[in-house]
Design an enzyme around this catalytic site. Structure first.
Site, PDB file in Angstrom:
ATOM      1  NE  ARG A 117      79.794   1.502   5.553  1.00  0.00           N
ATOM      2  CZ  ARG A 117      79.014   1.406   6.625  1.00  0.00           C
ATOM      3  NH1 ARG A 117      79.157   2.283   7.630  1.00  0.00           N
ATOM      4  NH2 ARG A 117      78.115   0.453   6.738  1.00  0.00           N
ATOM      5  CD  GLN A 165      79.272   6.084   0.802  1.00  0.00           C
ATOM      6  OE1 GLN A 165      79.956   5.383   0.071  1.00  0.00           O
ATOM      7  NE2 GLN A 165      78.374   6.939   0.328  1.00  0.00           N
ATOM      8  CB  ALA A 191      87.267   5.147  -3.908  1.00  0.00           C
ATOM      9  CG  HIS A 192      82.338   4.661  -2.671  1.00  0.00           C
ATOM     10  ND1 HIS A 192      81.345   5.551  -2.319  1.00  0.00           N
ATOM     11  CD2 HIS A 192      82.710   5.025  -3.916  1.00  0.00           C
ATOM     12  CE1 HIS A 192      81.137   6.403  -3.310  1.00  0.00           C
ATOM     13  NE2 HIS A 192      81.956   6.099  -4.283  1.00  0.00           N
ATOM     14  CG  ASN A 193      80.376   0.667  -4.169  1.00  0.00           C
ATOM     15  OD1 ASN A 193      80.086   1.828  -3.900  1.00  0.00           O
ATOM     16  ND2 ASN A 193      79.710  -0.363  -3.700  1.00  0.00           N
TER      17      ASN A 193
END
Length: 357
Positions: free
Chosen positions: A221, A201, A242-244
């Site tokens: 991240r 990530q 969660a990511h994004n």
């Protein structure tokens, strides 16, 4: 709670309210209508609380003008405002016990390259990595881990056992409560030949001003782009981001909600507790999801949405499940045909009644 006393007139000034009664009455704190004593202040948030207010022992009441007229024969000391609940919220900060200690505890470990404001407080056993920044009047409680290149703005509060990693950037007046992890590795894996291959990530987490994150939360991240929490976002305990993911300004998320990767949630949304939002979805501004909602499609229009079935008595629930299963076994074309037949019968009956008239 603060042990300091304030005069009624002084308290009214804090909330731009009108002081009615004994201006020099000394009050020490806030309490509920039921438990308030003569040295405490309570608020009345609507007509349904009038009975409790009449019997309350509070030294003074925060009320609207109309509520004050209803209570005038039972109480003599008031702060009159347009919004008692907002006034109460403001006064909680007046009576809150403040953390006044500043400086760096001897057990903290701080990399020489880190920049720590002189007015900040760094608690016992805090570890701060390379090139970190901690802004003015920020409080970092004991046993926190602030990883390399993390930046924290001014007047922030980082509670004990919080981990900030992934080069996260925090704005001003951010509050993060105990055991939360910001900037942890997102859940990214590529399947190949029966195995999961980890995707490193490379993004970060960007948190705006006046954001509040509860305890035991995870904000991952981004994989490439950053995970973003805009200004004024508030998050309850036990929430997974969660990511994004991108959360729009002033959106509120209640406990035990899970937001999957690459979701965009607009501004001023309210996500009820226990909700789950599938990945790569867009939710527009001003959407409310009631508790335990399951979102599997984009929401493009503002409004209030619900999913799931409310609580039934057990036997009724079992019968409902049987009917749902039976309904699932009926082809859609048959259901449409039955509905058309019913509509035709209704129209025929309506025509008959009109002829008889």
């Amino acid at each position: 709670m603060s042990s300091q006393y304030y005069r009624l007139e002084e308290i009214a000034g804090f909330v731009q309210g009108q002081c009615i009664g004994q201006a020099d009455l000394r009050l020490q704190g806030l309490a509920s209508l039921e438990s308030a004593q003569a040295h405490q202040l309570a608020f009345v948030n609507g007509d349904k609380y009038l009975a409790q207010a009449r019997s309350s022992q509070a030294g003074a009441l925060i009320v609207t003008a109309s509520l004050q007229a209803e209570l005038d024969n039972h109480h003599h000391n008031f702060i009159v405002v347009d919004n008692p609940y907002l006034a109460f919220a403001i006064l909680t900060h007046v009576f809150e016990r403040k953390h006044t200690q500043r400086g760096i505890e001897s057990t903290a470990q701080i990399h020489p390259s880190a920049i720590i404001a002189e007015s900040a407080y760094i608690g016992h056993y805090v570890v701060i990595g390379e090139n970190c920044v901690v802004g003015d009047n920020t409080i970092v409680q004991s046993h926190c881990k602030i990883d390399d290149f993390v930046e924290i703005g001014q007047q922030c509060f980082i509670d004990s056992h919080v981990t900030l990693t992934g080069e996260a950037k925090l704005g001003d007046r951010v509050r993060i409560h105990a055991n939360t992890v910001i900037g942890s590795e997102g859940f990214g894996f590529a399947p190949y030949q029966g195995k999961w291959h980890r995707i490193a990530q490379l993004g970060s987490v960007i948190i705006g001003n006046d954001v509040r994150i509860g305890s035991n939360c995870s904000v991952d991240r981004g994989a490439l782009n950053d995970t973003i929490l805009e200004d004024g976002v508030i998050i309850d305990n036990l929430v997974q981001i969660a990511h994004n993911v991108k959360l729009g300004a002033h959106t509120a998320i209640a406990a035990k909600t899970a937001v999957a990767g690459s979701v965009t949630i607009g501004k001023n949304c309210i996500i009820g507790g226990g909700s789950a939002i599938s990945g790569h979805l867009n939710i527009t501004d001003n959407v409310t999801l009631t508790g335990m909602s399951m979102v599997t499609n984009n929401i493009s229009e503002s409004g209030k949405y619900s999913s799931g079935i409310g609580l039934f008595e057990n036997q009724k629930w079992k019968r409902t499940v049987v009917r749902l299963r039976q309904l699932a076994d009926v082809p859609l074309t048959q259901l449409v045909k039955r509905l058309d037949d019913m509509q035709s019968q209704i129209e025929s009956l309506e025509s008959t009644f009109k002829l008889r008239k």
